[in-house]
Design an enzyme around this catalytic site. Sequence first.
Site, PDB file in Angstrom:
ATOM      1  N   ARG A 127       1.001  -1.315  -0.187  1.00 22.22           N
ATOM      2  CA  ARG A 127       0.008  -0.093   0.174  1.00 22.22           C
ATOM      3  C   ARG A 127       0.744   1.197  -0.019  1.00 22.22           C
ATOM      4  NH1 ARG A 127      -3.073  -3.318   3.511  1.00 22.22           N
ATOM      5  NH2 ARG A 127      -5.298  -4.074   2.318  1.00 22.22           N
ATOM      6  N   LYS A 164       2.967  11.418 -10.778  1.00 21.29           N
ATOM      7  CA  LYS A 164       2.065  10.514 -11.794  1.00 21.29           C
ATOM      8  C   LYS A 164       2.940   9.428 -11.882  1.00 21.29           C
ATOM      9  CE  LYS A 164      -1.063  13.422 -14.390  1.00 21.29           C
ATOM     10  NZ  LYS A 164      -1.647  13.923 -15.701  1.00 21.29           N
ATOM     11  N   GLU A 183       9.734  17.851 -25.362  1.00 22.28           N
ATOM     12  CA  GLU A 183       9.211  18.499 -24.102  1.00 22.28           C
ATOM     13  C   GLU A 183       9.543  19.515 -23.431  1.00 22.28           C
ATOM     14  OE1 GLU A 183       6.645  16.919 -21.953  1.00 22.28           O
ATOM     15  OE2 GLU A 183       6.446  15.088 -22.876  1.00 22.28           O
ATOM     16  N   LYS A 223       6.857  22.704 -13.881  1.00 18.61           N
ATOM     17  CA  LYS A 223       6.265  21.620 -13.472  1.00 18.61           C
ATOM     18  C   LYS A 223       6.053  21.587 -12.022  1.00 18.61           C
ATOM     19  CE  LYS A 223       4.888  17.061 -14.422  1.00 18.61           C
ATOM     20  NZ  LYS A 223       5.314  15.534 -15.187  1.00 18.61           N
ATOM     21  N   GLU A 250      -4.731  17.111 -11.036  1.00 14.09           N
ATOM     22  CA  GLU A 250      -5.273  17.211 -12.249  1.00 14.09           C
ATOM     23  C   GLU A 250      -6.612  17.811 -12.331  1.00 14.09           C
ATOM     24  OE1 GLU A 250      -5.377  15.323 -16.435  1.00 14.09           O
ATOM     25  OE2 GLU A 250      -3.373  15.408 -15.535  1.00 14.09           O
ATOM     26  N   ARG A 259      -3.320  21.760 -13.754  1.00 10.09           N
ATOM     27  CA  ARG A 259      -2.425  20.806 -14.164  1.00 10.09           C
ATOM     28  C   ARG A 259      -2.609  20.035 -15.514  1.00 10.09           C
ATOM     29  NH1 ARG A 259       0.530  15.713 -10.755  1.00 10.09           N
ATOM     30  NH2 ARG A 259       1.834  15.073 -12.365  1.00 10.09           N
ATOM     31  N   ASN A 282      -0.614  18.597 -20.211  1.00 10.45           N
ATOM     32  CA  ASN A 282      -1.128  17.692 -20.999  1.00 10.45           C
ATOM     33  C   ASN A 282      -1.178  18.260 -22.830  1.00 10.45           C
ATOM     34  OD1 ASN A 282      -1.700  15.477 -19.477  1.00 10.45           O
ATOM     35  ND2 ASN A 282      -3.813  16.566 -18.878  1.00 10.45           N
ATOM     36  N   HIS A 301      -0.950  16.106 -25.727  1.00  8.27           N
ATOM     37  CA  HIS A 301      -0.767  14.787 -25.134  1.00  8.27           C
ATOM     38  C   HIS A 301      -2.010  13.918 -25.620  1.00  8.27           C
ATOM     39  CE1 HIS A 301       2.217  15.876 -22.701  1.00  8.27           C
ATOM     40  NE2 HIS A 301       2.558  14.716 -22.156  1.00  8.27           N
ATOM     41  N   HIS A 358      -0.818  10.855 -27.147  1.00  6.46           N
ATOM     42  CA  HIS A 358      -0.977   9.322 -26.721  1.00  6.46           C
ATOM     43  C   HIS A 358      -1.782   8.360 -27.542  1.00  6.46           C
ATOM     44  CE1 HIS A 358      -0.559  10.683 -22.123  1.00  6.46           C
ATOM     45  NE2 HIS A 358       0.604  10.662 -22.704  1.00  6.46           N
ATOM     46  N   HIS A 392       8.281   8.878 -26.928  1.00  2.00           N
ATOM     47  CA  HIS A 392       7.236   9.551 -26.331  1.00  2.00           C
ATOM     48  C   HIS A 392       7.283  11.228 -26.732  1.00  2.00           C
ATOM     49  CE1 HIS A 392       4.025  11.160 -23.327  1.00  2.00           C
ATOM     50  NE2 HIS A 392       4.991  11.780 -22.940  1.00  2.00           N
TER      51      HIS A 392
END
Length: 373
Positions: free
Chosen positions: A131, A153, A195, A237, A247, A251, A255, A258, A262, A275
């Site tokens: 956990r 993330k 990026e 960031k 998000e 935030r 993206n 993205h 993606h 990426h």
Amino acid sequence: MLSYQPLSGNVASEPVRVEVHAGSGASTIWIGDGVVDRVGALLDAQHVSRRRFVVSNPLVWRLHGERIARVLGGGDPILIPDGERFKTLQSVSRIYDALVRAGADRGSAIVAVGGGVVGDTAGFAAATFLRGITLVHIPTTLLAQVDSSIGGKVGVNLALGKNLIGAFHQPAVVLVDPIFLPTLPRREFRSGLYEVVKYGMIASRDLFDRVSSNTKSMFARDASVLAQAIVESCRIKADVVSRDEREGGLRRILNFGHTVGHALEAVTKYRRFRHGEAIAYGMLAAADLAVARGALSERERQALARVIAQLGPLPPVVDLPISEVMEAVRRDKKVVTGKLHFVIAIQIGATMTIDDVTEEEIRDVLVRLGLVP
């Protein structure tokens, strides 16, 4: 709108400390030449457990394992396969098994050494093993240094979509050391620069212009030029994540590029694009949509297209069916209660999020990118 003043002086001469203060915990980011050689002392200062389990991949370990082992000590690393297509639950299970066999407990820590795949996969293991245990990132690619290692993330891909399984799990410490960058292949390095361009587009015209005017120095891995770009990207960031960890609003600007990016990764089964390359296409798509809506000037769109072209060639998209890309877009994790939250640029250095973009608009953009109707 976020706004950042350019850094002055030689930021490569002394380590720079950047803090993330998120709801679930704080992260300390150290940026500078040689910070990896101080990893033991820096982790001790943050009270990170001495039971540290390194997760890496075979290529990174061949290149940097001797150095990491010397400064961290401990046993053999847990190695997972290299490549975006291995960012899966199977790789996470491999980490779990190794931790159990080694007797890891809730007082243990995972140290992820590698690029975004290693960081995301090891991070998800850290978030879910017993956990949740402590996570440390030592990113070895430019993209991981400016983006994926920061913000908490973590997650893995499914065959049907990228990062559909994940969690928020802030790293205790991130060590960003440019010493790793000279070993990066040019294409992988270029992927990280896309990026950096993204950060310029969402928050800093100065950073955008610096990439445009210093491309040659960056590809030569000039430490002073790179250090400024890395520090400013990390600051942007860190600020965004500190204000909106999960998000809920701000935030989402991270993206930018993205949604389409993606989708391109998913339809090519994570084999064709790095990426950053996919995100470059995604930024072009988002800018084109913004121009069509009258939110962005054609001049600004052309400036983005020039920088992306200046950095180097992108893999082709002319054989990709729009129907498959659209299906991947519909499964995007940025769809909330049936609405896709799509980030567009309104000028270099500022974006906005819209939730009324139509499928017809996205199809038109994909046609202009050159995909198969």
